[in-house]
Design a protein around this motif. Structure first.
Motif, PDB file in Angstrom:
ATOM      1  N   GLN A  75       0.884  -1.179   0.022  1.00 46.59           N
ATOM      2  CA  GLN A  75       0.166  -0.104  -0.025  1.00 46.59           C
ATOM      3  C   GLN A  75       0.878   1.150   0.164  1.00 46.59           C
ATOM      4  O   GLN A  75       0.319   2.156  -0.384  1.00 46.59           O
ATOM      5  N   ARG A  76       1.858   1.041   0.577  1.00 48.52           N
ATOM      6  CA  ARG A  76       2.978   2.317   0.410  1.00 48.52           C
ATOM      7  C   ARG A  76       4.333   2.013   0.350  1.00 48.52           C
ATOM      8  O   ARG A  76       4.791   0.923   0.824  1.00 48.52           O
ATOM      9  N   ALA A  77       4.974   2.607  -0.746  1.00 51.43           N
ATOM     10  CA  ALA A  77       6.366   2.187  -1.123  1.00 51.43           C
ATOM     11  C   ALA A  77       7.128   3.417  -0.994  1.00 51.43           C
ATOM     12  O   ALA A  77       7.099   4.709  -0.581  1.00 51.43           O
ATOM     13  N   GLY A  78       8.583   3.064  -0.495  1.00 55.01           N
ATOM     14  CA  GLY A  78       9.589   4.102  -0.268  1.00 55.01           C
ATOM     15  C   GLY A  78      10.573   4.023  -1.334  1.00 55.01           C
ATOM     16  O   GLY A  78      11.071   3.055  -1.921  1.00 55.01           O
ATOM     17  N   MET A  79      11.068   5.395  -1.684  1.00 53.72           N
ATOM     18  CA  MET A  79      12.187   5.420  -2.536  1.00 53.72           C
ATOM     19  C   MET A  79      13.308   6.060  -2.168  1.00 53.72           C
ATOM     20  O   MET A  79      13.180   6.988  -1.317  1.00 53.72           O
ATOM     21  N   ILE A  80      14.563   5.302  -2.325  1.00 54.28           N
ATOM     22  CA  ILE A  80      15.820   6.273  -2.069  1.00 54.28           C
ATOM     23  C   ILE A  80      16.458   6.577  -3.339  1.00 54.28           C
ATOM     24  O   ILE A  80      16.809   5.653  -4.122  1.00 54.28           O
ATOM     25  N   VAL A  81      16.406   7.877  -3.782  1.00 53.85           N
ATOM     26  CA  VAL A  81      17.170   8.198  -4.993  1.00 53.85           C
ATOM     27  C   VAL A  81      18.267   8.815  -4.902  1.00 53.85           C
ATOM     28  O   VAL A  81      18.555  10.097  -3.960  1.00 53.85           O
ATOM     29  N   VAL A  82      19.577   8.512  -5.380  1.00 55.19           N
ATOM     30  CA  VAL A  82      20.773   9.203  -5.198  1.00 55.19           C
ATOM     31  C   VAL A  82      21.226   9.679  -6.291  1.00 55.19           C
ATOM     32  O   VAL A  82      21.379   9.326  -7.515  1.00 55.19           O
ATOM     33  N   THR A  83      21.355  11.067  -6.356  1.00 55.01           N
ATOM     34  CA  THR A  83      22.044  11.790  -7.446  1.00 55.01           C
ATOM     35  C   THR A  83      23.273  12.674  -6.877  1.00 55.01           C
ATOM     36  O   THR A  83      23.683  12.359  -5.838  1.00 55.01           O
ATOM     37  N   THR A  84      23.571  13.669  -7.846  1.00 57.92           N
ATOM     38  CA  THR A  84      24.754  14.420  -7.270  1.00 57.92           C
ATOM     39  C   THR A  84      24.292  15.903  -6.691  1.00 57.92           C
ATOM     40  O   THR A  84      23.069  16.106  -6.747  1.00 57.92           O
ATOM     41  N   ASP A  85      25.177  16.415  -6.084  1.00 55.79           N
ATOM     42  CA  ASP A  85      24.975  17.789  -5.798  1.00 55.79           C
ATOM     43  C   ASP A  85      25.088  18.856  -6.704  1.00 55.79           C
ATOM     44  O   ASP A  85      24.354  20.051  -6.311  1.00 55.79           O
ATOM     45  N   LYS A  86      25.853  18.554  -7.376  1.00 52.51           N
ATOM     46  CA  LYS A  86      26.101  19.411  -8.362  1.00 52.51           C
ATOM     47  C   LYS A  86      25.839  19.108  -9.890  1.00 52.51           C
ATOM     48  O   LYS A  86      25.635  18.081 -10.175  1.00 52.51           O
ATOM     49  N   LEU A  88      26.444  19.888 -14.222  1.00 48.69           N
ATOM     50  CA  LEU A  88      27.566  19.886 -15.426  1.00 48.69           C
ATOM     51  C   LEU A  88      28.104  18.365 -15.521  1.00 48.69           C
ATOM     52  O   LEU A  88      29.254  18.419 -15.727  1.00 48.69           O
ATOM     53  N   CYS A  89      27.440  17.611 -15.488  1.00 53.72           N
ATOM     54  CA  CYS A  89      27.928  16.004 -15.670  1.00 53.72           C
ATOM     55  C   CYS A  89      26.832  15.301 -16.734  1.00 53.72           C
ATOM     56  O   CYS A  89      26.552  14.274 -16.300  1.00 53.72           O
ATOM     57  N   GLY A  90      26.544  16.274 -17.790  1.00 49.54           N
ATOM     58  CA  GLY A  90      25.856  15.471 -18.901  1.00 49.54           C
ATOM     59  C   GLY A  90      24.474  15.254 -18.341  1.00 49.54           C
ATOM     60  O   GLY A  90      23.773  15.828 -17.487  1.00 49.54           O
ATOM     61  N   SER A 237      31.334   8.374  -8.397  1.00 49.85           N
ATOM     62  CA  SER A 237      32.537   8.096  -9.670  1.00 49.85           C
ATOM     63  C   SER A 237      31.780   8.260 -10.846  1.00 49.85           C
ATOM     64  O   SER A 237      32.660   8.799 -11.770  1.00 49.85           O
ATOM     65  N   SER A 238      30.754   7.938 -10.939  1.00 51.96           N
ATOM     66  CA  SER A 238      29.986   8.251 -12.171  1.00 51.96           C
ATOM     67  C   SER A 238      29.755   9.648 -12.524  1.00 51.96           C
ATOM     68  O   SER A 238      30.004   9.857 -13.610  1.00 51.96           O
ATOM     69  N   GLU A 239      29.706  10.261 -11.386  1.00 54.98           N
ATOM     70  CA  GLU A 239      29.686  11.851 -11.713  1.00 54.98           C
ATOM     71  C   GLU A 239      30.800  12.261 -11.995  1.00 54.98           C
ATOM     72  O   GLU A 239      30.941  13.264 -13.098  1.00 54.98           O
ATOM     73  N   GLN A 240      31.971  12.134 -11.548  1.00 53.81           N
ATOM     74  CA  GLN A 240      33.082  12.663 -12.163  1.00 53.81           C
ATOM     75  C   GLN A 240      33.614  12.216 -13.392  1.00 53.81           C
ATOM     76  O   GLN A 240      34.065  13.077 -14.198  1.00 53.81           O
ATOM     77  N   SER A 241      33.279  11.134 -13.722  1.00 51.93           N
ATOM     78  CA  SER A 241      33.574  10.501 -15.124  1.00 51.93           C
ATOM     79  C   SER A 241      32.707  11.373 -16.062  1.00 51.93           C
ATOM     80  O   SER A 241      33.187  11.635 -17.159  1.00 51.93           O
ATOM     81  N   ALA A 242      31.309  11.383 -15.853  1.00 52.50           N
ATOM     82  CA  ALA A 242      30.301  12.020 -16.918  1.00 52.50           C
ATOM     83  C   ALA A 242      30.964  13.531 -17.116  1.00 52.50           C
ATOM     84  O   ALA A 242      30.729  14.185 -17.932  1.00 52.50           O
ATOM     85  N   ALA A 246      31.867  15.442 -20.195  1.00 48.90           N
ATOM     86  CA  ALA A 246      31.099  16.799 -20.594  1.00 48.90           C
ATOM     87  C   ALA A 246      31.791  17.688 -20.820  1.00 48.90           C
ATOM     88  O   ALA A 246      31.707  18.600 -21.843  1.00 48.90           O
ATOM     89  N   MET A 247      32.899  18.168 -20.011  1.00 46.22           N
ATOM     90  CA  MET A 247      33.682  19.278 -20.200  1.00 46.22           C
ATOM     91  C   MET A 247      34.578  19.205 -21.230  1.00 46.22           C
ATOM     92  O   MET A 247      35.053  20.261 -22.016  1.00 46.22           O
ATOM     93  N   LYS A 248      35.103  17.960 -21.674  1.00 45.54           N
ATOM     94  CA  LYS A 248      35.885  17.475 -22.615  1.00 45.54           C
ATOM     95  C   LYS A 248      35.255  18.206 -24.070  1.00 45.54           C
ATOM     96  O   LYS A 248      35.898  18.773 -24.881  1.00 45.54           O
ATOM     97  N   SER A 249      33.839  17.453 -24.180  1.00 42.15           N
ATOM     98  CA  SER A 249      32.937  17.902 -25.056  1.00 42.15           C
ATOM     99  C   SER A 249      32.952  19.180 -25.441  1.00 42.15           C
ATOM    100  O   SER A 249      33.137  19.841 -26.362  1.00 42.15           O
ATOM    101  N   ALA A 250      32.648  19.849 -24.209  1.00 37.45           N
ATOM    102  CA  ALA A 250      32.507  21.420 -24.190  1.00 37.45           C
ATOM    103  C   ALA A 250      33.706  22.014 -24.531  1.00 37.45           C
ATOM    104  O   ALA A 250      33.714  23.192 -25.447  1.00 37.45           O
TER     105      ALA A 250
END
Length: 287
Positions: A75-86, A88-90, A237-242, A246-250
């Protein structure tokens, strides 16, 4: 054709932008190596404790921990969503938030209420704009996340599950594959199920001392904490790689734009010089 002054100003502006993106690319490359080392050093423990949890889920102790019990109805679900704080990572945050949003809407269509725990500022902002019920959050973790900074937000979800406020808890994060590839992942966190973790090659029961309840309370809590911390390490780790990509492409796009603007500038300058010469020659002929 724009004047030479306007083109020159634009070239200068793009050059300044390229300096910034190049510096950010180098910083991200340095942080990426350190983040990957932390992620890889945490992986063996996370994989081993997953195996332990899988064995426990197939075992038959005299005490059945609430984390191991499947609920008859959800009846009730919980979500834990992990994202970045900043940013400019595509498309890193966009991909995982798109997956979380699709699941969020699906649960709502099925009549389930959804509570959200956000780890990372971008996910928090997105869920606030969505109008979701955010029960806990952890942001501003920096480049070296520590478990004690996450444990408070996580404990709200675990206590909610123990108190039957949630019937299941699902984790969303970005898994690091390699420098060029990161994948959004949806992982069922609670209840702990051996089928989802992977059936062990040979199942056995453990000898619990002093008693099964105290041991399982500690082990399964440590399991959840390890999985969340590993998800945060993978996401960082994914954040810094992305960001590096992204910055190389820019930077590459800025270099291409500078070349194009330089060509326009030279054409405009040459046209102005040709016009001046024509006027001088015409004036001399008139005299």
């Amino acid at each position: 054709m724009p004047g030479t002054k306007e083109v020159r100003t634009k070239i200068k502006s793009v050059q300044n932008t390229r300096k910034i993106t190049k510096a950010m690319e180098m910083v991200a490359a340095s942080k990426m190596r350190k983040a990957q080392e932390r992620m890889r050093s945490a992986r063996p423990y996370a994989e081993k404790i997953r195996d332990v949890a899988a064995h426990i889920s197939f075992a038959n102790p005299e005490y059945r921990h609430p984390f191991l019990v499947e609920r008859d109805t959800v009846q009730r679900a919980g979500m834990i969503v992990v994202t970045t704080d900043k940013g400019l990572c595509g498309a890193l945050n966009t991909n995982v938030l798109r997956m979380a949003l699709a699941q969020y809407k699906q649960w709502q269509e099925e009549g389930e209420e959804v509570d959200v725990c956000c780890i990372g500022g971008k996910g928090l902002g997105f869920m606030q704009r969505l109008g979701a019920n955010i029960v806990s959050e952890a942001s501003g973790l920096g480049d070296r996340p520590r478990l004690e900074e996450i444990i408070g937000a996580l404990k709200v979800m675990l206590d909610g599950y123990m108190a039957d406020r949630f019937d299941r808890v699902t984790l969303f994060y970005t898994k690091f594959i390699n420098t060029m590839k990161q994948e959004p992942v949806m992982e069922s966190l609670l209840p702990v199920s051996g089928e989802r973790l992977g059936t062990p090659e040979g199942s056995w029961d453990y000898i619990y001392e002093p008693e099964a309840k105290s041991v399982l309370d500690q082990v399964l809590t440590r399991y959840i904490e390890a999985v969340i911390f590993q998800a945060v390490a993978e996401n960082m780790s994914s954040e810094q790689s992305a960001r590096m990509v992204a910055m190389k492409s820019a930077s590459d796009n800025a270099a291409t734009l500078i070349d194009e603007l330089t060509l326009i500038y030279n054409k405009s300058r040459q046209a102005a010089i040709t016009k001046e010469l024509s006027e001088i020659v015409g004036g001399a002929a008139a005299v």
